[in-house]
Design an enzyme around this catalytic site. Structure first.
Site, PDB file in Angstrom:
ATOM      1  CB  SER A  61      -0.919   0.009   1.212  1.00 20.38           C
ATOM      2  OG  SER A  61      -1.724  -1.144   1.224  1.00 20.38           O
TER       3      SER A  61
HETATM    4  N1  SAM Z   1      -0.898  -4.849   4.019  1.00 17.99           N
HETATM    5  C1  SAM Z   1      -0.136  -5.123   2.838  1.00 17.99           C
HETATM    6  C2  SAM Z   1       1.236  -4.547   2.866  1.00 17.99           C
HETATM    7  O1  SAM Z   1       1.634  -3.976   3.893  1.00 17.99           O
HETATM    8  O2  SAM Z   1       1.933  -4.728   1.887  1.00 17.99           O
HETATM    9  C3  SAM Z   1      -0.841  -4.750   1.578  1.00 17.99           C
HETATM   10  C4  SAM Z   1      -1.822  -5.768   1.245  1.00 17.99           C
HETATM   11  S1  SAM Z   1      -2.354  -5.906  -0.415  1.00 17.99           S
HETATM   12  C5  SAM Z   1      -3.026  -4.336  -0.767  1.00 17.99           C
HETATM   13  C6  SAM Z   1      -3.757  -6.940  -0.095  1.00 17.99           C
HETATM   14  C7  SAM Z   1      -3.394  -8.374   0.278  1.00 17.99           C
HETATM   15  O3  SAM Z   1      -4.576  -9.031   0.719  1.00 17.99           O
HETATM   16  C8  SAM Z   1      -2.860  -9.175  -0.882  1.00 17.99           C
HETATM   17  O4  SAM Z   1      -1.602  -9.709  -0.562  1.00 17.99           O
HETATM   18  C9  SAM Z   1      -3.898 -10.277  -1.061  1.00 17.99           C
HETATM   19  O5  SAM Z   1      -3.367 -11.506  -1.486  1.00 17.99           O
HETATM   20  C10 SAM Z   1      -4.481 -10.373   0.328  1.00 17.99           C
HETATM   21  N2  SAM Z   1      -5.816 -10.960   0.425  1.00 17.99           N
HETATM   22  C11 SAM Z   1      -6.892 -10.753  -0.370  1.00 17.99           C
HETATM   23  N3  SAM Z   1      -7.931 -11.480   0.082  1.00 17.99           N
HETATM   24  C12 SAM Z   1      -7.512 -12.151   1.188  1.00 17.99           C
HETATM   25  C13 SAM Z   1      -8.120 -13.059   2.102  1.00 17.99           C
HETATM   26  N4  SAM Z   1      -9.386 -13.428   1.997  1.00 17.99           N
HETATM   27  N5  SAM Z   1      -7.372 -13.528   3.125  1.00 17.99           N
HETATM   28  C14 SAM Z   1      -6.075 -13.161   3.262  1.00 17.99           C
HETATM   29  N6  SAM Z   1      -5.440 -12.316   2.424  1.00 17.99           N
HETATM   30  C15 SAM Z   1      -6.151 -11.813   1.411  1.00 17.99           C
END
Ligand code: SAM
Length: 211
Positions: A61
Site C-alpha cells: 500500500s
Molecule cells: N498490508 C499489505 C502490505 O503492507 O503490503 C498490503 C496488502 S495488499 C493491498 C492486499 C493483500 O490481501 C494481498 O496480498 C492479497 O493476497 C491479500 N488478500 C486478499 N484477500 C484475502 C483473504 N481473503 N485472506 C487473506 N489475504 C487476502
C-alpha cells in the site's frame, strides 16, 4: 540511493504533511526500512507516494494509506491486532512497533513465506504470519483489540465483528472491486459505530466473506 533520507522525506511530506499527527505512528514508520519489503527491481521506488507491485497481482500500500489506517487503530502498545492481507509485510512490521502482538493472514503462501523471511532478518518477533482466508477472520487467537483489513471488501464481514473486542477498532475498505470507502468501526455494545475516512482503492478481499 540514500534510503534513510528518502524515509525522512516520506515522513515529512507524505505523512506529516497530510495531517498524520500520532507521534507513535510517525516514529514506527521512521524505523521500518520500507525498501526491504518491495521487490528487488522496485527498491529505488520504495519511498514513492504510491502503491507498488509485489507479485501475484498484489501491491504494497501507499505509505500515507498505511499511516492513516494505523493511526485509526489508536494503538497504545498493549493490544493484540489482526491484519487481513499480509501482502509485503510492511503494514505488519509497522504494527509490530505499536502493539503487543500482531497476527497477519495472507491467502498466497508465496507472499507469506517471503514476509516470514524478512521479519526474521529484521528480528521482528511479535508478528505471526498465517496462510488462509482472512475474510473469515482468525478465530484461534481472537478476540482482537484492533483489526485492519488491507483489501477491499463488499461489506464488513460479520466474522470480523464477532472477533473484535468490545471498544475494539476495525479499519476496512468497503465498496466495489474498483473503489472503496475507508471505514473505521468502533465496537460498542456488540455493534460497530462507523466513521468514513474517504475514498480509497485496494485490491479485492477474495474469500468466503469477500468477493
Ligand atoms: N498490508 C499489505 C502490505 O503492507 O503490503 C498490503 C496488502 S495488499 C493491498 C492486499 C493483500 O490481501 C494481498 O496480498 C492479497 O493476497 C491479500 N488478500 C486478499 N484477500 C484475502 C483473504 N481473503 N485472506 C487473506 N489475504 C487476502
Amino acid at each position: 540511493m540514500d534510503f534513510e533520507k528518502a524515509r525522512e522525506e516520506m515522513i515529512r511530506y507524505q505523512i506529516k504533511g497530510r495531517g498524520i499527527r500520532d507521534e507513535r505512528v510517525l516514529s514506527a514508520m521512521s524505523s521500518i526500512p520500507r525498501e526491504k519489503f518491495v521487490l528487488e527491481g522496485e527498491k529505488d521506488n520504495a519511498y514513492l507516494d504510491c502503491p507498488l507491485p509485489i507479485g501475484m497481482g498484489q501491491t504494497i500500500s501507499q505509505p500515507f494509506m498505511v499511516a492513516l489506517m494505523t493511526q485509526c487503530l489508536s494503538l497504545k502498545g498493549s493490544e493484540t491486532v489482526l491484519e487481513v492481507g499480509t501482502g509485503s509485510g510492511y503494514q505488519a512490521a509497522t504494527l509490530s512497533k505499536l502493539a503487543k502482538m500482531v497476527y497477519t493472514i495472507e491467502r498466497f503462501s508465496i507472499l507469506a513465506d517471503r514476509v516470514k523471511k524478512i521479519l526474521k532478518e529484521l528480528e521482528i518477533k511479535n508478528v505471526k504470519v498465517i496462510v488462509g482466508d482472512g475474510s473469515k477472520g482468525l478465530e484461534e487467537y481472537s478476540p482482537y483489540d484492533g483489526i485492519i483489513v488491507t483489501a477491499g471488501s463488499p461489506e464488513i464481514p460479520e466474522s470480523l465483528i464477532e472477533q473484535l473486542n468490545e471498544k475494539g477498532r476495525m479499519v476496512i475498505p468497503v465498496g466495489n472491486s474498483f473503489s472503496q470507502d475507508l471505514l473505521l468501526g468502533i465496537k460498542e455494545k456488540g455493534k460497530l459505530k462507523i466513521s468514513n475516512y474517504g475514498g480509497c482503492v485496494f485490491v479485492p478481499l477474495v474469500g468466503k466473506y469477500g468477493w
